[in-house]
Each structure stands twice: as structure tokens, then as C-alpha cells.
Scaffold this active site. Structure first.
Site, PDB file in Angstrom:
ATOM      1  N   ASP A 181       0.866  -1.176   0.000  1.00  9.73           N
ATOM      2  CA  ASP A 181       0.000   0.000   0.000  1.00  9.73           C
ATOM      3  C   ASP A 181       0.908   1.233   0.000  1.00  9.73           C
ATOM      4  O   ASP A 181       1.480   1.566   1.029  1.00  9.73           O
ATOM      5  CB  ASP A 181      -0.890  -0.040   1.244  1.00  9.73           C
ATOM      6  CG  ASP A 181      -1.657   1.245   1.501  1.00  9.73           C
ATOM      7  OD1 ASP A 181      -1.885   2.009   0.549  1.00  9.73           O
ATOM      8  OD2 ASP A 181      -2.016   1.484   2.676  1.00  9.73           O
ATOM      9  N   GLU A 204      -1.044  10.815   0.898  1.00  7.08           N
ATOM     10  CA  GLU A 204      -2.315  10.097   1.046  1.00  7.08           C
ATOM     11  C   GLU A 204      -2.508   9.534   2.440  1.00  7.08           C
ATOM     12  O   GLU A 204      -3.621   9.542   2.978  1.00  7.08           O
ATOM     13  CB  GLU A 204      -2.400   8.979   0.010  1.00  7.08           C
ATOM     14  CG  GLU A 204      -3.796   8.358  -0.126  1.00  7.08           C
ATOM     15  CD  GLU A 204      -4.076   7.235   0.863  1.00  7.08           C
ATOM     16  OE1 GLU A 204      -5.245   6.833   0.991  1.00  7.08           O
ATOM     17  OE2 GLU A 204      -3.125   6.758   1.531  1.00  7.08           O
TER      18      GLU A 204
END
Length: 352
Positions: free
Chosen positions: A190, A224
């Protein structure tokens, strides 16, 4: 590698290379410089945002209605919170994960004063069962978790002599492994899986293997994990915004490690149903293995863009990642399915 194509192996190796570069949120310059160098080698035009993200804009058949794809290069990490009197380091977390997920992990402390990095290990203060009665039961929290530096330090001043100070960044050892059965397990899949795929798609466009149905912007975001990576730098012509991130696996989840995961809803609410159904129809038409899923404790760059007030159709898809925000794993089949869906999406016209 059993049943895995050379192209699939290459994708896993590209992902492994990205995971090896430390890039906790706020400390992403090294990896962005490397991506920038790659874009220059490909003769791809790009812009650098004030926040440090990279925006690649490529022309497509339809130059009026644009697409925007994001993937984030920043990862979970930490920062030096305090230099303890005994030479150990107290840490402050960067990103949404739990202390249990990093206990026993090797790490690097990046000195902003000297530019040097020092290795260490993240441990409970009460680690030794031969010394601490509560070694098994003590809570894994900021007060009990600390970093043991691999340097001869016995007091705070010894640490400061190395150039380490409060506010220095800490990155975690990814421990990347590619197995003979086609799995890749590592920290920071991720979202480095998705970044690797966006870079491959940009290469495909440059090489003439992929013809874009619409002018498309590829944004490598770098914030993010703290909630605001891709909510700016969106051209006014953009109609569709697709976040390429991970699919979350676990109890009550449909996603797995062998398909592409298409998000119907996350913690921010439903994604655009028309765009979601377009992605599903492409999977059905091209026989791409997929799952539609809901991620209850999750938000993306696309949801950040919606919160910022952009008028867009927003979607989210990605490879299925097991043990998210810990020691993660996925399979080449999921990575390939994600790539295939992105490829078909980019060459398909938008649906009304």
C-alpha cells in the site's frame, strides 16, 4: 516461479524495488527524485506540485473530457518524539496503524541534520521476559514502545552527537519477499503496487501499446496516508477521477489476493455507481477476475478530492492486499488483474 509469466515476475520485481526505498509521508523526496529520473528517461512530460507530487499529462482521442488517476508513493512511518535519558527513542506514528504491527521491526532513523541514516529496532521497553514481569501483558502504546539504536549510546547526549533529533523521520524495513508460488509479501505494498502499475501504463502509452480514449493525467501523490494526497492539481477538464489503491481483506470482505478489487463504498460513503459499473462491465467483457467490495475503515485520494469540493465521478480499485498497514501480502494474479482492468479502462470511452 510456478505458473507465473515473465511479465508478472517483472511486475513483482518492480514493486520490490519501490518498497526498498524509504518514503514515509513527509520524507518522500528520494523516491520522487527516482521516479522523476525515470520519467525523464522515458521523455515523458511532467509537472511537480508545490507539495512534491508528480503529474504526468498525456493526450488522448477525446481532449475535452479528461481522466485523472492517482496512486500514492508515501507510506506509513514514524518520527522521533523524544530522545530518552537512556539513549532509546520514543516515537510518534505517521499514518493509521497500530503499535502492535511494528513491534520487533527493524527500522532506519534519518537524521535531517547530517543526512545520515542509522539502523535500529522497534521494541517494547519491557521486552525481556527474564527481567519484566509484565512483558507479556503490557500495552503496546507510545509510552512502552521505543527504538533501540544500533549504536553505542547510553544517554541522550550520545544520541544527539550522532545528529539525531526530535522530528527526524523513521522508516520501517519492508522485508520484501517474492515467493516461488507468486506471492509478494512486504511492508508498503500500500500503495507501491499501484505506483508501479501507473508507471507501467505510462510506459505503455509512450511505446504505443496503449491508446488513450481520453486525455489522461497520472498523479503520483505523496500525502495520502495523512488524508490529502490528491485533492489539488486537478485540471478543470477532468470528469473522472480514479484512485488506484489497495483492496482491504478480512472478515466480511469479498476481496482476495487473486483478483482486482473494485470499491463500492468506503468510510467516506459510496463511490460513483456509474463509474463502478463501467469498471465491472470491463471485467466481465475481458474476463478479468474481480470482486466488488466495501471497505468500512478506509478513505482514498478520490474521497479526499470529493471532500475538497471537486465535481467529479470518482472511483477506487486496486490489488487485494492481505494484512493492510502491517506486513502485507498479495499475489501476482491480483497485480495482473489490476493492470488489465486499468489498461482496458484507459482505452475505453467514458459512459454517460
Amino acid at each position: 516461479m510456478k505458473g507465473i509469466s515473465d511479465k508478472s515476475k517483472e511486475r513483482l520485481e518492480r514493486i520490490a524495488c519501490l518498497t526498498a526505498i524509504p518514503s514515509p509521508t513527509g520524507f518522500t523526496q528520494d523516491i520522487l527524485d527516482r521516479i522523476e529520473s525515470k520519467l525523464q528517461d522515458l521523455a515523458v512530460p511532467y509537472q511537480k506540485s508545490a507539495k512534491g507530487g508528480l503529474l504526468v499529462s498525456l493526450p488522448g482521442k477525446d481532449a475535452l473530457s479528461h481522466r485523472y488517476l492517482t496512486a500514492h508513493i508515501d507510506t506509513l512511518g514514524a518520527m522521533v518524539r523524544k530522545i530518552k535519558d537512556n539513549g532509546r527513542l520514543k516515537i510518534d506514528l505517521i499514518g493509521g496503524f497500530i503499535f502492535n504491527a511494528i513491534e520487533g521491526e527493524n527500522c532506519l532513523i534519518h537524521s535531517l541534520n547530517t543526512g545520515q541514516s542509522y539502523s535500529g529496532t522497534i521494541l517494547m521497553h519491557q521486552t525481556s521476559v527474564h527481567v519484566y514481569k509484565d512483558a507479556k501483558t503490557a500495552e503496546r502504546n507510545q509510552d512502552n514502545i521505543e527504538i533501540r539504536l544500533d549504536e553505542q549510546v547510553q544517554q541522550a547526549e550520545d544520541v544527539r552527537q550522532l545528529g539525531i533529533e526530535v522530528g527526524d523521520f523513521i522508516s520501517f524495513d519492508p522485508r520484501v519477499v517474492i515467493t516461488e508460488s507468486g506471492f509478494i509479501k512486504s511492508r508498503h505494498l500500500d500503495d507501491k503496487v499501484s505506483v508501479a502499475l501507473l508507471l507501467e501504463l505510462i510506459e505503455d502509452v509512450q511505446a504505443g501499446r496503449l491508446n488513450l480514449a481520453h486525455s489522461t493525467h497520472f498523479y503520483i501523490s505523496n500525502n495520502e496516508e495523512i488524508g490529502y494526497g490528491g485533492n489539488s492539481n486537478i485540471p478543470s477538464e477532468v470528469v473522472e477521477y480514479l484512485a488506484v489503491d489497495m483492496g482491504a481483506l478480512g472478515d466480511d470482505q469479498a476481496s482476495d489476493e487473486y483478483t482486482v478489487s473494485i470499491c463500492a463504498k468506503d468510510g467516506s460513503g459510496p463511490y460513483h455507481v456509474g463509474l463502478r459499473q463501467h469498471l465491472v462491465s470491463l471485467c466481465q467483457e475481458y474476463q478479468i477476475p474481480y470482486q466488488v467490495d466495501i471497505y468500512p475503515y478506509y478513505t482514498s485520494d478520490a474521497s479526499a478530492a470529493m471532500r475538497a469540493g471537486h465535481d467529479l465521478r470518482h472511483g477506487l480499485l486496486g490489488a487485494g492486499i492481505e494484512a493492510s498497514h502491517a506486513y502485507e501480502r498479495t499475489h501476482a494474479k491480483s497485480v495482473d488483474a489490476t493492470y488489465q482492468l486499468l489498461f482496458e479502462y484507459l482505452r475505453s470511452p467514458m459512459e454517460d
